[in-house]
Design a protein around this motif. Structure first.
Motif: not given
Length: 282
Positions: A234-252
Motif C-alpha cells: 500500500e505504501l508503494l501504491d501511495l507513492v505511485r498515486g502521488v507520482d512525485p519528483e522526490q520522496v523523503y521517507v521518515q519514521h520506521g
C-alpha cells in the motif's frame, strides 16, 4: 494549530491547554486514514529561485484502507512526498481488511464462553476492537478510564457509539466479557493476575503480528494483524498515486523503504534521519 477539530478535541484529553483548530491559505488538510481526526497536509509553496509553485505532501502516519468509520487516504498529485515507512519492508503485507475483520469477529464469537482481554493503542486500535466486539454480539464491553475518555470525544464528533462500560479493579470478569486495555499496560503485573484469576484469553492486535515473535514478546494467547498503517504494498501504491519528483521517507524502516524505491521504482527517494530536520539539509 492547523489540525482537524477532532484532533484538537482529542489533544484536550491529554493537555490543559487544548489547541484551537485553525487553517492556513497554503495548507490543505486531507484525511490520513490513520486514526480519528488524523490529517495529511498538502502544502503549496512558491519556489522563488525557479519562479514556480511546488506542492509538498506530508502524510504523517497513514492508511489507504477504508476501515470502520474512517475513510482511507486518497493520494493526490505532489512534487515532493514525505511519507512514513512503519511497515516499509516487503514482508509486511496484510490480508484484505474485510478478511481481517471477519476473522476477529469469528474469534469473538467462538470464545464467547470465556472473558477476553484485548490490548490496543488507546486511540485508534482500542476503538476498532470495541467495534468488532460489538459486531460479534459479546455480552459486555469494558474499557479503562483512558480509553473511555477517548471514546467520548470520538463519539461526540463521529456517528458512532461504542456502548462500553467503565472497568475498575472491583469489576469481576465473566464469560462473554471483553475488556479492552491500553497496549502500554501489557507488561504490568495486574494484567497477568487478571488473566489468571478470571481464566481470560489475552489477545494482541497489531500489524507486527505478521511476525510470529510478536505473540511471544507480548505473551499473548492469540494475535491478529490489525493495523492503522499502510502495509508495504500500500505504501508503494501511495507513492505511485502521488507520482512525485522526490520522496523523503521518515519514521520506521526509512533506509529500507527509500532504498527499495530507488532500486525497484523510477522514483528518487531518500531517508530522513534523526537530527536532520529540514529539507535543506539534503
Amino acid at each position: 494549530m492547523v489540525c482537524s477539530k477532532l484532533t484538537a478535541a482529542l489533544a484536550g484529553v491529554r493537555r490543559d491547554d487544548a489547541p484551537t483548530p485553525s487553517t492556513h491559505p497554503d495548507i490543505e488538510l486531507l484525511d490520513a486514514g490513520h486514526v480519528p481526526g488524523s490529517r495529511a497536509t498538502l502544502i503549496t509553496a512558491k519556489d522563488t529561485e525557479h519562479d514556480e509553485t511546488v506542492r509538498i505532501l506530508y502524510t504523517g502516519d497513514v492508511s489507504t484502507r477504508d476501515r470502520f468509520y474512517l475513510d482511507g487516504f486518497e493520494p493526490v498529485d505532489a512534487d515532493i512526498l514525505v511519507v512514513e515507512a512503519t511497515y516499509g519492508t516487503p514482508e509486511y503485507v496484510f490480508p484484505p481488511q474485510a478478511e481481517l475483520e471477519a476473522e476477529i469477529v469469528d474469534w469473538f464469537e467462538d470464545t464467547a464462553d470465556q472473558p477476553v482481554i484485548c490490548m490496543g493503542y488507546t486511540l485508534g486500535r482500542a476503538q476498532e476492537i470495541q467495534g468488532l466486539a460489538q459486531r460479534a454480539g459479546r455480552s459486555r464491553l469494558l474499557v479503562t478510564d483512558a480509553i473511555a475518555e477517548i471514546n467520548s470525544v470520538v463519539e461526540a464528533h463521529l456517528d458512532v457509539d461504542f456502548g462500553a462500560q467503565l472497568y475498575d479493579q472491583s469489576t469481576d470478569l465473566s464469560a462473554g466479557d471483553v475488556l479492552v486495555l491500553p497496549g502500554q499496560t501489557n507488561s504490568l503485573s495486574f494484567v497477568d493476575q487478571l488473566r489468571e484469576s478470571s481464566d481470560a484469553i489475552k489477545a494482541g492486535f497489531s500489524g507486527w503480528a505478521i511476525d510470529s515473535s510478536f505473540k511471544f514478546r507480548g505473551d499473548y494467547d492469540e494475535t491478529f494483524v490489525l493495523s492503522d498503517h499502510c502495509d508495504h504494498e500500500e505504501l508503494l501504491d501511495l507513492v505511485r498515486g502521488v507520482d512525485p519528483e522526490q520522496v523523503y521517507v521518515q519514521h520506521g524502516a526509512v533506509d529500507e523503504f527509500a532504498s527499495y524505491l530507488t532500486r525497484e521504482t523510477p522514483y528518487r527517494a531518500q531517508s530522513l534521519q534523526r537530527n536532520q530536520t529540514t529539507l535543506g539539509d539534503f
